[in-house]
Design an enzyme around this catalytic site. Structure first.
Site, PDB file in Angstrom:
ATOM      1  N   ARG A 147       0.187  25.603   1.538  1.00  0.00           N
ATOM      2  CA  ARG A 147      -0.998  24.731   1.662  1.00  0.00           C
ATOM      3  C   ARG A 147      -0.658  23.255   1.499  1.00  0.00           C
ATOM      4  O   ARG A 147      -1.529  22.446   1.146  1.00  0.00           O
ATOM      5  CB  ARG A 147      -2.065  25.084   0.624  1.00  0.00           C
ATOM      6  CG  ARG A 147      -2.726  26.404   0.878  1.00  0.00           C
ATOM      7  CD  ARG A 147      -3.671  26.773  -0.242  1.00  0.00           C
ATOM      8  NE  ARG A 147      -4.259  28.058   0.053  1.00  0.00           N
ATOM      9  CZ  ARG A 147      -5.534  28.210   0.420  1.00  0.00           C
ATOM     10  NH1 ARG A 147      -6.333  27.190   0.498  1.00  0.00           N
ATOM     11  NH2 ARG A 147      -5.987  29.404   0.693  1.00  0.00           N
ATOM     12  N   ARG A 181      -0.679  16.914 -17.212  1.00  0.00           N
ATOM     13  CA  ARG A 181      -1.391  16.368 -16.055  1.00  0.00           C
ATOM     14  C   ARG A 181      -1.258  14.856 -16.056  1.00  0.00           C
ATOM     15  O   ARG A 181      -1.450  14.201 -17.092  1.00  0.00           O
ATOM     16  CB  ARG A 181      -2.867  16.793 -16.123  1.00  0.00           C
ATOM     17  CG  ARG A 181      -3.757  16.014 -15.207  1.00  0.00           C
ATOM     18  CD  ARG A 181      -5.143  16.576 -15.044  1.00  0.00           C
ATOM     19  NE  ARG A 181      -6.099  15.527 -14.734  1.00  0.00           N
ATOM     20  CZ  ARG A 181      -6.139  14.834 -13.602  1.00  0.00           C
ATOM     21  NH1 ARG A 181      -5.260  15.058 -12.646  1.00  0.00           N
ATOM     22  NH2 ARG A 181      -7.039  13.888 -13.400  1.00  0.00           N
ATOM     23  N   GLY A 229      -2.893  11.751 -14.003  1.00  0.00           N
ATOM     24  CA  GLY A 229      -3.936  11.493 -13.009  1.00  0.00           C
ATOM     25  C   GLY A 229      -4.613  10.161 -13.211  1.00  0.00           C
ATOM     26  O   GLY A 229      -4.108   9.287 -13.921  1.00  0.00           O
ATOM     27  N   GLU A 273     -12.660  12.608 -15.536  1.00  0.00           N
ATOM     28  CA  GLU A 273     -11.796  13.109 -14.467  1.00  0.00           C
ATOM     29  C   GLU A 273     -12.267  14.524 -14.149  1.00  0.00           C
ATOM     30  O   GLU A 273     -13.414  14.852 -14.437  1.00  0.00           O
ATOM     31  CB  GLU A 273     -10.304  12.996 -14.843  1.00  0.00           C
ATOM     32  CG  GLU A 273      -9.914  13.530 -16.196  1.00  0.00           C
ATOM     33  CD  GLU A 273      -9.687  15.019 -16.215  1.00  0.00           C
ATOM     34  OE1 GLU A 273     -10.638  15.741 -16.599  1.00  0.00           O
ATOM     35  OE2 GLU A 273      -8.574  15.472 -15.912  1.00  0.00           O
ATOM     36  N   ASP A 305     -11.309   3.085 -12.272  1.00  0.00           N
ATOM     37  CA  ASP A 305     -12.632   2.573 -11.876  1.00  0.00           C
ATOM     38  C   ASP A 305     -13.596   2.745 -13.037  1.00  0.00           C
ATOM     39  O   ASP A 305     -13.824   3.854 -13.504  1.00  0.00           O
ATOM     40  CB  ASP A 305     -13.142   3.303 -10.624  1.00  0.00           C
ATOM     41  CG  ASP A 305     -13.146   4.819 -10.782  1.00  0.00           C
ATOM     42  OD1 ASP A 305     -12.053   5.402 -10.939  1.00  0.00           O
ATOM     43  OD2 ASP A 305     -14.246   5.404 -10.781  1.00  0.00           O
TER      44      ASP A 305
END
Ligand code: HPA
Length: 236
Positions: A43, A87, A89, A180, A205
């Site tokens: 994928r 993680r 991010g 998140e 942001d």
């Protein structure tokens, strides 16, 4: 091999970084790893293994959201023997004291997701980061002179809310500093399967002030965040 991952047993290191974006996984492997080897492309959800400072390290894209992350993390732990999952991010800011580019270390992760809520019946479970990883990340951020905040993250299943910020006022009032879409499921799964997990985000942001990061700042910040995550990941 799994339905989502064609890597063989032994293809992943015990320590795995988890960006959401497959191209970020590629960038991390090609920018930081020595001898990066592609181990999964099912994928196009790319996974790589190499070394960092002489120690084995992997990166696997998680995709966006808790269902997608849960599939990759479940398989990394159960099929490939991952023991440390970090993680890396981005998050939105829910507190004006958190500025764009600041690191947010998700000490805990609140959530609106039934993936977590559905398992605990009458209880409100508190998904938490591994304390050793959290402490190491805080120490390294401090030593690098980076602005960081450790606190409560919101892992939401919804990016586009029908009612704008609906519900996002109560959470900041109770100390939630960022939003998140993955940490709570990562922490819950890690706890259940007895491995270590941490989420480190760059705030990109601010939902309170509207401040946003620009493309150049984003790249520099990601570089700094990934360096810290790699150093934490290879620490025993
Ligand atoms: N919401 C959810 N996830 C995010 C955001 C956001 O505003 N910003 C970066 N990741």
């Amino acid at each position: 091999m799994t339905p989502h991952n064609h890597a063989k047993a032994g293809d992943y290191a015990e320590a795995v970084l988890l960006p959401g974006d497959p191209l970020r996984a590629k960038w991390i492997a090609e920018t930081f790893f020595k001898n990066p080897k592609l181990v999964n492309s099912v994928r196009n959800c790319l996974g790589y293994t190499g070394t960092w400072k002489g120690k084995p390290i992997s990166v696997q894209a998680s995709g966006m959201g808790q269902p997608s992350l849960s599939i990759y993390v479940h398989e990394l732990i159960n099929t490939y023997g991952a023991k440390t999952l970090i993680r890396v991010g981005t998050c939105g800011g829910l507190n004006a004291k958190v500025k764009v580019r600041d690191l947010v270390l998700a000490q805990g992760a609140s959530t609106d997701s039934s993936i977590v809520k559905g398992r605990f019946g009458a209880f409100n479970y508190a998904p938490l980061a591994d304390f050793g990883l959290l402490r190491a990340a805080a120490e390294k951020a401090e030593a690098a002179g980076m602005r960081y905040h450790a606190g409560n993250m919101l892992s939401s299943d919804i990016f586009y809310h029908a009612n704008g910020m609906a519900g996002y006022d109560t959470l900041p009032q109770h100390g939630v500093i960022g939003v998140e879409m993955e940490a709570a499921a990562l922490y819950t799964l890690a706890a259940r399967l007895d491995v270590r997990a941490l989420t480190i985000c760059t705030m990109t942001d601010c939902l309170i002030t509207g401040e946003e990061i620009d493309a150049e700042q984003r790249q520099t910040s990601l570089r700094d965040m990934v360096t810290i995550a790699l150093d934490v990941a290879i620490q025993a």
